[in-house]
Design an enzyme around this catalytic site. Structure first.
Site, PDB file in Angstrom:
ATOM      1  CG  LEU A 252      16.204  15.804 -77.930  1.00 41.85           C
ATOM      2  CD1 LEU A 252      17.619  16.137 -77.486  1.00 41.85           C
ATOM      3  CD2 LEU A 252      15.463  17.078 -78.345  1.00 41.85           C
TER       4      LEU A 252
ATOM      5  NE  ARG B  51      13.266   4.144 -82.554  1.00 38.65           N
ATOM      6  CZ  ARG B  51      12.253   3.314 -82.364  1.00 38.65           C
ATOM      7  NH1 ARG B  51      11.028   3.767 -82.392  1.00 38.65           N
ATOM      8  NH2 ARG B  51      12.475   2.045 -82.170  1.00 38.65           N
TER       9      ARG B  51
ATOM     10  CG  PHE C 256      23.670   1.086 -81.693  1.00 39.24           C
ATOM     11  CD1 PHE C 256      23.618  -0.275 -81.934  1.00 39.24           C
ATOM     12  CD2 PHE C 256      24.452   1.877 -82.521  1.00 39.24           C
ATOM     13  CE1 PHE C 256      24.333  -0.848 -82.964  1.00 39.24           C
ATOM     14  CE2 PHE C 256      25.178   1.314 -83.558  1.00 39.24           C
ATOM     15  CZ  PHE C 256      25.111  -0.056 -83.777  1.00 39.24           C
TER      16      PHE C 256
ATOM     17  CG  HIS D 263      15.050   5.588 -77.834  1.00 39.99           C
ATOM     18  ND1 HIS D 263      13.923   5.695 -78.578  1.00 39.99           N
ATOM     19  CD2 HIS D 263      15.273   4.256 -77.676  1.00 39.99           C
ATOM     20  CE1 HIS D 263      13.470   4.491 -78.868  1.00 39.99           C
ATOM     21  NE2 HIS D 263      14.260   3.603 -78.324  1.00 39.99           N
TER      22      HIS D 263
ATOM     23  CE1 TYR E 200      17.958  19.948 -77.899  1.00 36.11           C
ATOM     24  CE2 TYR E 200      17.848  22.073 -76.769  1.00 36.11           C
ATOM     25  CZ  TYR E 200      17.304  21.129 -77.639  1.00 36.11           C
ATOM     26  OH  TYR E 200      16.108  21.387 -78.236  1.00 36.11           O
ATOM     27  CB  ALA E 201      22.703  20.270 -81.450  1.00 28.90           C
TER      28      ALA E 201
ATOM     29  CG  ASP F 258      31.134   8.626 -91.268  1.00 24.03           C
ATOM     30  OD1 ASP F 258      30.921   8.656 -92.491  1.00 24.03           O
ATOM     31  OD2 ASP F 258      30.379   8.043 -90.467  1.00 24.03           O
TER      32      ASP F 258
ATOM     33  CG  ASN G 222      27.969  11.444 -89.015  1.00 22.28           C
ATOM     34  OD1 ASN G 222      26.997  10.841 -88.574  1.00 22.28           O
ATOM     35  ND2 ASN G 222      28.961  10.837 -89.641  1.00 22.28           N
TER      36      ASN G 222
END
Ligand code: AMP
Length: 292
Positions: free
Chosen positions: A35, A37, A40, A42, A108-109, A152, A157
């Site tokens: 989906l 990368r 840090f 995948h 899962y989005a 943040d 995000n």
């Protein structure tokens, strides 16, 4: 996936019935397409074999986490995110690890990143922006009620779920807080004056970032953007807020942004008042879903 909601730490608890307790391993999942990368590792689409539940499996390399000294931050992120339940906050169902990797089992989005959508569209409509900002305000009210400051909030995000609903996805910088903090964190464009100047800050930092986000959604770039970091810094501290003439944005939206981007953090529009603001009431879809 009720069982997956248990984190490994919770599963170790001797008080829990062992029949229900489950330690996840990679064998519990069918791994599908990548989906994306991250820094840090995948992220893969995956299916939990027993329940057929579709999830996103984030695979992080321990060596990279160690090298960047972010193990503590990851622990905090997992600890905070796994306890949150809100339609606009991405669920973290659990985690497991092997010798070299840490795996996060995430909701899962399906519609991907807000950042990419914004790049594609350049800027969002007022209806879409108001719907997203209203959803985020509700998620932040929930978080602040649990003494969590996100710190943040930015397009990178945020993910979009199957129905078009916004999901806060990254808790790397968030803190559980009962006192005021002085730590410097986040990306410069979205930092409020009190964090740029390293003075004490509280939950109202998230109201500032929501104001920056509202501006970026409507105009396609954050308000204090500059070539040099030092100029962005200066513009934030001065609250050098200007609205471009294009795209045309209604006065109500500009008024709302001006009420969030206030230097004195105690004077920023409280989130529950934001939800009552006429521009939000008139433009946001009450279902929280932007259908395009
Ligand atoms: P990250 O390491 O969190 O930056 O994730 C890398 C990329 O993977 C993101 O930019 C997304 O495109 C994708 N991704 C991460 N988490 C999910 C998720 N829960 N659902 C769908 N895509 C995701």
């Amino acid at each position: 996936m009720a069982v997956a909601a248990e984190s490994q730490q919770e599963e170790k608890s001797p008080s829990k019935a062992s029949a229900v307790e489950k330690r996840w391993t990679l064998n519990d999942f069918d791994i599908g397409m990548p989906l994306g990368r991250g820094k840090f590792g995948h992220v893969y689409l995956a299916r939990e074999k027993r329940s057929n539940h579709i999830v996103a499996l984030k695979v992080l390399f321990k060596s990279q986490l160690k090298q960047s000294q972010v193990e503590h931050q990851l622990r905090r992120e997992v600890e905070i995110q796994s306890h949150l339940r809100h339609p606009n906050i991405l669920r973290l169902y659990g985690y497991f690890y092997d010798q070299t990797r840490v795996y996060l089992i995430l909701e899962y989005a399906a519609k991907g990143e807000v950042y990419k959508e914004l790049q594609k569209c350049k800027y969002f409509s007022e209806r879409r922006t108001a719907t997203y900002i209203s959803s985020l305000a509700q998620a932040l009210i929930y978080l602040h009620g649990k003494h969590v400051i996100h710190r943040d909030i930015k397009p990178e995000n945020l993910l979009i779920g199957l129905q078009g609903e916004l999901k806060i996805a990254d808790f790397g910088w968030s803190v559980h807080t009962f006192n005021r903090r002085r730590t410097m964190c986040g990306t410069l464009d979205y930092l409020p004056p009190e964090m740029v100047e390293s003075v004490e800050h509280d939950a109202s930092v998230d109201i500032w970032s929501l104001g920056i986000l509202c501006y970026e959604f409507l105009f396609g770039a954050p308000p204090f953007e500059a070539k040099e970091h030092s100029d962005t810094y200066r513009r934030i501290v001065k609250v050098d807020l200007k609205f471009p003439s294009k795209p045309i944005v209604s006065p109500g939206a500009k008024e709302l942004i001006s009420q969030m981007l206030v230097k004195d953090s105690s004077q920023r529009l409280p989130l529950h008042k934001l939800l009552e603001h006429p521009w939000i009431v008139q433009n946001a879809d009450p279902s929280g879903v932007y259908r395009g």
